[in-house]
Design an enzyme around this catalytic site. Structure first.
Site, mmCIF file in Angstrom:
data_model
loop_
_atom_site.group_PDB
_atom_site.id
_atom_site.type_symbol
_atom_site.label_atom_id
_atom_site.label_comp_id
_atom_site.label_asym_id
_atom_site.label_seq_id
_atom_site.Cartn_x
_atom_site.Cartn_y
_atom_site.Cartn_z
ATOM 1 N N LYS A 74 1.087 -1.125 -0.346
ATOM 2 C CA LYS A 74 0.052 0.839 0.143
ATOM 3 C C LYS A 74 0.184 1.557 -0.184
ATOM 4 O O LYS A 74 1.975 1.154 0.375
ATOM 5 C CB LYS A 74 -1.142 0.116 1.024
ATOM 6 C CG LYS A 74 -1.702 0.868 1.458
ATOM 7 C CD LYS A 74 -2.690 0.503 1.833
ATOM 8 C CE LYS A 74 -3.948 2.196 1.929
ATOM 9 N NZ LYS A 74 -5.001 1.725 3.403
ATOM 10 N N SER A 133 -9.932 -0.960 6.978
ATOM 11 C CA SER A 133 -9.526 -0.526 5.550
ATOM 12 C C SER A 133 -8.868 -1.797 5.333
ATOM 13 O O SER A 133 -8.410 -1.217 3.732
ATOM 14 C CB SER A 133 -8.713 0.495 5.878
ATOM 15 O OG SER A 133 -9.427 1.920 5.917
ATOM 16 N N SER A 161 -9.545 1.665 2.691
ATOM 17 C CA SER A 161 -8.848 2.688 2.300
ATOM 18 C C SER A 161 -7.851 1.496 1.544
ATOM 19 O O SER A 161 -7.451 1.670 0.273
ATOM 20 C CB SER A 161 -7.674 3.732 2.931
ATOM 21 O OG SER A 161 -7.178 3.325 3.669
#
Lengths: 98, 486
Positions: B79, B178, B154
């Site tokens: 990420k 997330s 997210s």
């Protein structure tokens, strides 16, 4: 809970965030709605409840004060938007005397 | 089958037995990225050159005959809020558009030591604030199962990349759901570890008392492998816990006899998608057949979790994001007449609308005269929510719920109404407030072919129990074998 445009301006200044007229309108409406929802917490009596700031049973994690390797000046300054020799450069902070 | 479609543990066997090489595998994954990226946009940066160099090093190691780590030579996506030395780390924000970290996050360093290959940085909601990856400054990520739908967020890029075989596994971060919510939306496995299980050093901070890094993988075994590699205390994160890391992979077995499962009635609410409800109930029945016992538990403060979270998380975020001042790193607005104007214009130009909204809300909640009414109040309710879970875990070993009230929603469906977007996190948020571990895994599909997520929560540091419950259920079902038609 209603957040006025003046309050939005005040909070934005505290947050060091410039906001357009359009953003002031939007934040006033959206934050009022969210704060109204959050007001739900007042249904609960918490007068005898201790606050939780942290879920782990930790306090004051200390280590010996020994010198360790750290980043070089070159690495530290590499991402600076503006610099002069070994310094970060910023707009003038201290006013000159008349 | 293309190499990119396999799991970590399958590829590990192939690499160890010289059936393939990391170079071959890495090139397969890069080809797959090239084939699907224009449709899903899961990455902010693809690090092809770095990946091929790391693969070559992994192949040298494999040829040397020395002991091989399960991650050696395996292409992993990260990420874009995990600092990677020398590789741009943007947090999907304009303010960090050109930020190249001078150091690695601890998890990144640990993966490097194991010989993993870094294939790229994945798209996300800006600063991890969002539930749909629609808040990225670099554009949308599409759900591989339906390109008109969100991948969740997210960590939407990580989940979409794993589902689309654009990497073998990925790391994400989870502050209010997330990792788990995008895992559910994309039909993959995602684990949020216990707070303190994994070092947060080098994870760009959003809400420091809630953030954790965790894996997104194609199956539970892979999740256990990654967890074993990234867990453990770290002198660079004083909130990382000095608790021994269990052998998560070695403890996996298919027997659930003696396991007590709690079903919280507060998580089976009106307005929930009936297909989700049905799939989760079927999953519980399957777990009962494997020997588990179920009983109802009460989590009476569940309805206050979202309000509590949106005070705590935004307050902590407003403080953490004060560092973006245009001085030491990040972009700077020019020209400005003085320092104050520089701060204000830099932040106006650098942050997107959701980040600004949360900074505003958090600043308000911490501002003079409101601290007790909001922040302290939320911290007290946090205690009440934690007490609920402590009580429940006296009676049961794990708690099983849906991960999200519905399958993936349409792109744009909730962007106009921030509060509606926040409410979609209802089943994942308490886990962060309380700091416990929880996994999301596929437990079925809707009639229209969208994955449905099952959430299994456990006691603090009981990752092994959570992973085993997930593994036994996974092995008794076939959901993991279904792939999106891309």
């Amino acid at each position: 809970m209603k957040l006025s445009k003046e309050e939005v301006e005040h909070v934005a200044r505290l947050a060091r965030l410039a906001v357009s007229e359009e953003e002031k309108e939007a934040f006033s409406r959206q934050l009022s709605e969210i704060l109204t929802y959050i007001g739900k917490l007042n249904e609960l009596d918490t007068s005898k409840v201790q606050p939780t700031s942290h879920v782990l049973d930790l306090s004051n994690v200390l280590r010996d004060d020994v010198i360790r390797e750290s980043l070089s000046t070159i690495d530290v300054l590499a991402n600076a938007p503006d610099r002069v020799s070994d310094f970060f450069r910023v707009p003038k902070i201290i006013e000159e005397r008349e | 089958m293309n190499l990119a479609q396999f799991t970590i543990h399958e590829l590990h066997e192939q690499l160890k037995n010289r059936k393939t090489t990391s170079g071959e595998l890495t090139r397969s994954v890069l080809q797959r990225i090239e084939a699907v990226e224009s449709r899903i946009h899961a990455f902010t940066t693809v690090t092809a050159e770095l990946a091929l160099a790391q693969a070559e090093a992994a192949d040298r190691w494999l040829r040397s005959g020395r002991p091989v780590h399960p991650l050696t030579g395996i292409p992993i996506a990260l990420k874009d809020n995990l600092c990677t030395k020398g590789v741009r780390t943007t947090c999907a924000s304009r303010i960090l558009e050109n930020f190249v970290p001078p150091y690695d996050a601890t998890v990144v360093g640990r993966l490097k030591e194991s010989g993993a290959v870094f294939i790229g940085k994945t798209n996300m909601d800006e600063f991890a604030m969002g539930s749909s990856t629609e808040n990225s400054a670099w554009g949308l990520t599409a759900n591989p199962w339906d390109l008109n739908r969100i991948p969740g967020g997210s960590s939407g890029g990580s989940a979409a990349a794993v589902a689309a075989d654009a990497c073998i596994a990925a790391l994400g971060s989870d502050t209010g759901g997330s990792i788990r919510q995008p895992a559910a939306m994309c039909g993959v496995v995602g684990l949020k570890p216990t707070y303190g299980r994994v070092s947060r050093y080098g994870l760009v901070a959003f809400a420091s008392s809630l953030d954790q890094i965790g894996p997104l993988t194609k199956d539970v075994t892979d999740c256990a492998i990654l967890m074993k590699s990234i867990s453990g205390s770290d002198s660079f994160d004083s909130t990382s816990a000095d608790v021994p890391v269990e052998n998560y992979t070695g403890l996996l077995n298919r027997d659930l006899s003696g396991l007590q499962i709690g079903i919280p009635k507060e998580y089976f609410i009106d307005g929930m998608d009936p297909e989700v409800l049905h799939a989760v109930k079927e999953a519980v029945r399957t777990m009962e057949k494997l020997g588990a016992k179920t009983r109802e538990v009460l989590l009476p403060h569940t309805e206050y979790a979202i309000a509590t979270y949106y005070i705590l998380a935004t307050a902590e975020a407003s403080s953490n994001l004060a560092r973006y001042d245009g001085v030491k790193y990040g972009s700077r607005a020019k020209p400005t007449k003085d320092l104050l104007e520089m701060y204000m214009k830099t932040r106006q130009a650098g942050f997107g609308p959701e980040v600004k909204r949360r900074i505003m809300l958090g600043t308000y909640a911490l501002s003079s005269g409101y601290y007790d009414a909001y922040y302290r109040k939320a911290q007290c309710v946090r205690t009440l929510i934690k007490n609920d879970f402590d009580e429940a875990f006296k009676q049961v070993d794990v708690i099983v719920t849906p991960t999200a009230p519905s399958a993936a929603f349409k792109i744009g469906e909730k962007t106009k109404d921030p509060l509606q977007m926040y409410l979609s996190d209802i089943f994942t948020i308490s886990v962060n407030i309380v700091g416990i571990p929880a996994v999301s895994m596929p437990c079925g599909f809707t009639q229209t072919g969208l994955p449905i997520g099952l959430q299994i929560m456990g006691r603090p540091f009981a990752e092994a129990t959570v992973l085993n419950a997930a593994y036994a259920y996974e092995q008794a079902t076939e959901w993991r074998k279904k792939k999106p038609n891309l």
